[in-house]
Design a protein around this motif. Structure first.
Motif, PDB file in Angstrom:
ATOM      1  N   LYS A  20       0.086   2.275  13.344  1.00 20.05           N
ATOM      2  CA  LYS A  20       0.832   1.498  14.324  1.00 20.05           C
ATOM      3  C   LYS A  20       2.095   0.785  13.813  1.00 20.05           C
ATOM      4  CE  LYS A  20      -1.736   3.341  17.519  1.00 20.05           C
ATOM      5  NZ  LYS A  20      -1.309   4.285  18.240  1.00 20.05           N
ATOM      6  N   ASP A  21       2.047   0.243  12.629  1.00 20.69           N
ATOM      7  CA  ASP A  21       2.740  -0.714  11.980  1.00 20.69           C
ATOM      8  C   ASP A  21       4.401   0.213  12.139  1.00 20.69           C
ATOM      9  OD1 ASP A  21       4.463  -1.737   9.596  1.00 20.69           O
ATOM     10  OD2 ASP A  21       3.542  -3.257  10.200  1.00 20.69           O
ATOM     11  N   THR A  22       5.533  -0.478  12.572  1.00 25.86           N
ATOM     12  CA  THR A  22       6.795  -0.005  12.515  1.00 25.86           C
ATOM     13  C   THR A  22       7.338   0.515  11.245  1.00 25.86           C
ATOM     14  OG1 THR A  22       7.099  -1.076  14.617  1.00 25.86           O
ATOM     15  CG2 THR A  22       9.015  -0.202  13.520  1.00 25.86           C
ATOM     16  N   ALA A  23       7.236  -0.536  10.342  1.00 24.13           N
ATOM     17  CA  ALA A  23       7.920  -0.068   8.932  1.00 24.13           C
ATOM     18  C   ALA A  23       7.023   0.838   8.417  1.00 24.13           C
ATOM     19  CB  ALA A  23       7.763  -1.167   8.304  1.00 24.13           C
ATOM     20  N   ALA A  24       5.635   0.903   8.483  1.00 24.68           N
ATOM     21  CA  ALA A  24       4.974   1.849   7.496  1.00 24.68           C
ATOM     22  C   ALA A  24       4.952   3.221   8.356  1.00 24.68           C
ATOM     23  CB  ALA A  24       3.417   1.392   7.576  1.00 24.68           C
ATOM     24  N   GLU A  25       5.129   3.054   9.763  1.00 22.90           N
ATOM     25  CA  GLU A  25       5.408   4.575  10.400  1.00 22.90           C
ATOM     26  C   GLU A  25       6.672   5.189  10.037  1.00 22.90           C
ATOM     27  OE1 GLU A  25       6.299   7.371  13.096  1.00 22.90           O
ATOM     28  OE2 GLU A  25       7.488   5.594  13.054  1.00 22.90           O
ATOM     29  N   GLN A  26       7.889   4.408   9.782  1.00 25.63           N
ATOM     30  CA  GLN A  26       8.928   4.861   9.545  1.00 25.63           C
ATOM     31  C   GLN A  26       9.082   5.605   8.156  1.00 25.63           C
ATOM     32  OE1 GLN A  26      11.616   5.117  11.204  1.00 25.63           O
ATOM     33  NE2 GLN A  26      12.918   6.117   9.623  1.00 25.63           N
ATOM     34  N   VAL A  27       8.224   5.127   7.392  1.00 23.95           N
ATOM     35  CA  VAL A  27       8.108   5.680   6.002  1.00 23.95           C
ATOM     36  C   VAL A  27       7.231   7.148   6.018  1.00 23.95           C
ATOM     37  CG1 VAL A  27       7.315   5.136   3.716  1.00 23.95           C
ATOM     38  CG2 VAL A  27       8.348   3.262   4.710  1.00 23.95           C
ATOM     39  N   GLN A  28       6.279   7.112   6.818  1.00 20.30           N
ATOM     40  CA  GLN A  28       5.538   7.996   6.899  1.00 20.30           C
ATOM     41  C   GLN A  28       6.265   9.187   7.648  1.00 20.30           C
ATOM     42  OE1 GLN A  28       1.140   8.059   7.832  1.00 20.30           O
ATOM     43  NE2 GLN A  28       1.933   8.712   9.945  1.00 20.30           N
ATOM     44  N   TRP A  29       7.129   8.849   8.760  1.00 19.61           N
ATOM     45  CA  TRP A  29       7.798   9.604   9.422  1.00 19.61           C
ATOM     46  C   TRP A  29       9.023  10.501   8.580  1.00 19.61           C
ATOM     47  CZ3 TRP A  29       8.310  12.316  13.969  1.00 19.61           C
ATOM     48  CH2 TRP A  29       9.588  12.949  14.130  1.00 19.61           C
ATOM     49  N   GLU A  30       9.547   9.570   7.729  1.00 18.33           N
ATOM     50  CA  GLU A  30      10.510  10.220   6.843  1.00 18.33           C
ATOM     51  C   GLU A  30       9.857  11.225   5.952  1.00 18.33           C
ATOM     52  OE1 GLU A  30      12.387   6.936   5.057  1.00 18.33           O
ATOM     53  OE2 GLU A  30      13.634   6.376   6.693  1.00 18.33           O
ATOM     54  N   ARG A  31       8.884  10.893   5.413  1.00 20.44           N
ATOM     55  CA  ARG A  31       8.222  11.580   4.370  1.00 20.44           C
ATOM     56  C   ARG A  31       7.714  12.946   4.964  1.00 20.44           C
ATOM     57  NH1 ARG A  31       4.345   8.825  -0.203  1.00 20.44           N
ATOM     58  NH2 ARG A  31       5.915   7.231  -1.001  1.00 20.44           N
TER      59      ARG A  31
ATOM     60  N   GLU B  75       0.780  -1.321   0.006  1.00 20.96           N
ATOM     61  CA  GLU B  75       0.020  -0.053  -0.027  1.00 20.96           C
ATOM     62  C   GLU B  75       0.775   1.092  -0.028  1.00 20.96           C
ATOM     63  OE1 GLU B  75       0.053  -2.459   2.336  1.00 20.96           O
ATOM     64  OE2 GLU B  75      -0.089  -1.744   4.235  1.00 20.96           O
ATOM     65  N   TYR B  76       2.244   1.091   0.081  1.00 19.52           N
ATOM     66  CA  TYR B  76       2.963   2.384   0.365  1.00 19.52           C
ATOM     67  C   TYR B  76       4.062   2.298  -0.978  1.00 19.52           C
ATOM     68  CZ  TYR B  76       1.377   3.376   4.694  1.00 19.52           C
ATOM     69  OH  TYR B  76       0.665   3.750   5.990  1.00 19.52           O
ATOM     70  N   SER B  77       3.922   3.282  -1.324  1.00 24.02           N
ATOM     71  CA  SER B  77       5.215   3.308  -2.570  1.00 24.02           C
ATOM     72  C   SER B  77       6.483   3.953  -1.991  1.00 24.02           C
ATOM     73  CB  SER B  77       4.887   4.801  -3.580  1.00 24.02           C
ATOM     74  OG  SER B  77       4.846   6.091  -2.829  1.00 24.02           O
ATOM     75  N   VAL B  78       7.479   3.846  -2.968  1.00 27.29           N
ATOM     76  CA  VAL B  78       8.741   3.879  -2.363  1.00 27.29           C
ATOM     77  C   VAL B  78       8.902   5.422  -1.605  1.00 27.29           C
ATOM     78  CG1 VAL B  78      11.308   4.089  -3.087  1.00 27.29           C
ATOM     79  CG2 VAL B  78       9.482   2.433  -4.145  1.00 27.29           C
ATOM     80  N   PRO B  79       9.327   5.292  -0.455  1.00 30.96           N
ATOM     81  CA  PRO B  79       9.466   6.662   0.233  1.00 30.96           C
ATOM     82  C   PRO B  79      10.601   7.635  -0.442  1.00 30.96           C
ATOM     83  CG  PRO B  79      10.521   5.240   1.455  1.00 30.96           C
ATOM     84  CD  PRO B  79       9.791   4.385   0.344  1.00 30.96           C
TER      85      PRO B  79
END
Length: 756
Positions: free
Chosen positions: A49-60, A17-21
């Motif tokens: 809450k998902d760690t990997a998905a949250e990391q991508v969201q944080w970086e964006r 569901e996430y594209s490359v950040p």
């Protein structure tokens, strides 16, 4: 996919569901890729809450926030007023879009899961990134060089104003986004974050800019403004210069950018202290007359001008209030009193610098300066400063081999009088007098001058440079005090005004009720024997020279007996008694000689002898020489009369100590002089044996030495004396030959001819 990639994908499978950040790295300052409006669309899932998905969201979100806050690598734009701020939008202040707002909230807000997850991690703190990557780098690389160039090239009086303008621009650019968008997202309105940013910006200014140069420029600028406002003329307040900037507005601007506070207060305090010192020196230096009104005038000026000015300058720094007029400023009475005391300290410092000249001019009414200084020496530190500074000046200007002893003693007398007025307890006088007293003890002529001055009359002080007129006058007005009274001063249990020794008194300090000049000079020597022996010598010389009144000598002797006791001065009493007894003996012997002549009227006696008890008199001249027959006959006749009265005593004549009244009858004049016996004997040797022989007699030095059995020094002394009186003239053809000058040449009679 590599083997390492497959292993990583097996543990952390990619999410569909996430594209490359976007790249996690923050944009480099000034890079073209991160300038302008943020174009990427960002959607924040606050419940993720998902760690990997949250990391991508944080970086964006981080990328979006840092792109919005990044600054272009350019010089700051010119900002002259508030209207110019609009020009900052678009390039320096980017457009605030909903995506930027969401990203900032996710990165900063304490309600954000990502912010809570990374709390305490400096690398994920947006404020740290903004200060270090944007503000710090931009300021150091682009703003700071421009400021340094301004400080080097601009006039010092106006350089600091230009620096403040640049710092205001930097503050406007750096803090706008923080105040508008960051602080509101922080807890408690961002108060803690705001203090952290301001503290770091202040530290950045402090350690990256030449503070000493800025402080010096501020000091010069404030000093120039204060002198102009208070009407003080100095080298810095020149004419024909540009009008200085409004320093009160400048102080407010410095306060706003974090360069005010205690630092600016210290600069202003130093400036006002210097201005106050300048005012005191310009208006009150050399104003020493009594009764002094300097302190009252200075207090009035401080209250009505100085205090009001300094309160107006401090108001923006203390409260942020910008008073426009003096009437709007409230001045606390305690502050005014404090500034008045500071002004008195500056006056005391001025009087301390002038103290030596004040002492020198003491007889010309410089008492008012001591009255001013008395208001200053109210604490131990001030008293120590006055005495140490004055002792240093004394050693440099007075206690030098080139200074005459009479001059040192005159200044010492003035010091006693001045410091007695300054400190009635005598502690300050005790400190400054010690080096003078030590120095005077080492001078051989000190005791001679002191004793001679005590015995001198008022007429002698004007003609004798080795006599102190101040000491002679002090002796006439002196109130006698015994040494025992001084020693017992602290033991007077009936003294209701007794006070303990001052706290700054030395361990060997001895309080005295009587700080008189004579007592200080008499006690100058380590033992009283030195003074007594010299007094005995000078007294003997005066008793042998004078023939009439000895009232002054008796008065001084009685005074010294009260100081030293009677035993040390017993010899002096015997000397005075010898002179008094000699007068009585002269009268008795004269009467007996008249009876022996059959009561015939005898001519006035030609001889008066003084009987000296040689055991009590100091060493006297005992050189013997031949006297004229008439004088020898008078001596024999007087000795016969004495032996009749004092049958058990025998006389030994001291011819060198006598005085003779000589009357010389020359062809064109008569010369009458009171001379020493050897001088009379030498001139008598030039007399013709026959009274009718008027031819001048010529004598040589060796002939006189042989005929008179007199030493060469006495003969030459007498010849020089009579040559000076124009009675003898040395021969122009024969050395050591002299003849009588019966008639004076015309050049000696005409004063105008001798001056040509």
């Amino acid at each position: 996919m590599t083997a390492v990639g497959r292993v990583f994908a097996a543990v952390f499978p990619p999410l569909d569901e996430y594209s490359v950040p976007t790249p996690a790295a923050t944009p480099v300052l000034g890079s073209g890729g991160f300038e302008g409006t943020v174009e990427a669309q960002l959607t924040i899932d606050w419940n993720l809450k998902d760690t990997a998905a949250e990391q991508v969201q944080w970086e964006r979100a981080w990328h979006t926030a840092t792109t919005f806050l990044s600054l272009p690598a350019e010089q700051l734009p010119a900002i002259n007023d508030r209207d110019d701020l609009d020009r900052l939008y678009g390039k320096w202040w980017k457009h605030f879009t909903p995506e930027v707002a969401a990203a900032l909230r996710y990165v900063i807000s304490p309600d954000s899961f990502g912010a809570r997850l990374r709390k305490g991690q400096k690398q994920h703190d947006l404020l740290h990134w903004y200060f270090e990557e944007a503000g710090l780098r931009h300021f150091i690389q682009l703003v700071r060089p421009r400021i340094l160039k301004l400080l080097e090239e601009t006039d010092a009086k106006y350089a600091v104003t230009n620096v403040v303008i640049h710092l205001e621009r930097a503050h406007a650019v750096y803090l706008h986004n923080l105040e508008e968008h960051i602080y509101p997202l922080c807890a408690d309105g961002g108060g803690q974050e705001k203090r952290w940013i301001m503290s770091n910006l202040t530290g950045l200014l402090t350690y990256s800019l030449p503070q000493q140069k800025i402080n010096d420029d501020l000091t010069e600028l404030f000093n120039m403004h204060a002198e102009a406002a208070l009407g003080i003329q100095s080298e810095s307040s020149g004419t024909g210069q540009r009008k200085p900037p409004n320093v009160r507005r400048l102080a407010t601007r410095l306060q706003d950018i974090g360069m005010g506070g205690s630092r600016l207060q210290k600069i202003l305090a130093n400036v006002m202290s210097g201005v106050l010192s300048t005012y005191v020196k310009q208006n009150y230096a050399g104003e020493w007359s009594s009764r002094s009104q300097v302190a009252a005038k200075l207090r009035y000026w401080v209250e009505n001008r100085f205090a009001r000015y300094i309160v107006e300058m401090l108001a923006p720094l203390n409260t942020g209030v910008r008073p426009q007029t003096t009437s709007e400023t409230e001045i606390a009475l305690s502050d005014v009193e404090k500034w008045q005391e500071i002004a008195i300290e500056h006056l005391g410092a001025l009087r301390t610098e002038e103290l030596f000249n004040i002492i020198v001019e003491w007889e010309n009414d410089s008492r008012g300066a001591i009255e001013d200084l008395k208001r200053y020496v109210t604490n131990t530190a001030a008293r120590t400063h006055v005495t140490s500074s004055f002792c240093e000046v004394l050693s440099r200007r007075l206690l030098q081999p080139g200074a005459a002893t009479t001059e040192i003693l005159q200044i010492y007398i003035s010091i006693i009088r001045a410091f007695t007025l300054l400190d009635s307890k005598g502690v300050l006088l005790d400190r400054v007098a010690r080096p003078i007293r030590r120095y005077l003890r080492d001078r051989e002529d000190t005791v001679v001058i002191v004793v001679s001055s005590l015995l001198a009359d008022a007429e002698e002080t004007s003609s004798n440079s080795d006599v102190l007129p101040e000491l002679a006058e002090e002796m006439q007005n002196n109130t006698t005090t015994t040494a025992q009274e001084e020693d017992d001063a602290d033991l007077d249990f009936d003294d209701m005004e007794w006070m303990p020794d001052p706290v700054d008194a030395g361990p060997d300090y001895k309080k005295s009720k009587y700080l008189d000049v004579i007592g200080s000079l008499i006690s100058l020597f380590e033992t009283k024997d030195i003074f007594v022996k010299e007094f005995q010598k000078v007294l003997g010389e005066r008793l042998l020279k004078q023939a009439q009144d000895f009232e002054k000598e008796i008065r001084v002797l009685e005074f010294l007996k009260l100081r030293f006791g009677e035993a040390p001065l017993q010899a002096c009493e015997v000397m005075l008694r010898d002179i008094v007894d000699s007068r009585r003996l002269n009268h008795v012997i004269l009467v007996e000689q008249q009876k022996a002549q059959g009561h015939r009227t005898a001519p006035e006696p030609t001889m008066h002898a003084r009987i000296l008890s040689h055991l009590f008199w100091p060493a006297l001249h005992s050189e013997d020489f031949s006297l004229p027959l008439e004088i020898s006959a008078s001596q024999a006749l007087w000795a016969t009369g004495f032996e009749k009265i004092k049958q058990s005593r025998k006389l030994t004549w001291l011819n060198a100590l006598g005085q003779v009244t000589v009357e010389l009858d020359l062809e064109d004049r008569t010369v009458t002089e009171v001379v020493q016996t050897w001088q009379a004997s030498v001139i008598y040797a030039f007399q013709n044996a026959e009274s009718d022989d008027r031819r001048p007699i010529t004598k040589t030095v060796h002939q006189l030495m042989s005929s008179l059995s007199m030493s060469e020094s006495f003969v030459r002394n007498a010849l020089t004396f009579w040559v000076g009186k124009l009675v003898l003239r040395p021969s122009s053809t024969h050395a050591d030959t002299y003849h009588v000058l019966e008639t004076l040449p015309s050049s000696a009679l005409d004063p105008s001819s001798s001056s040509k």
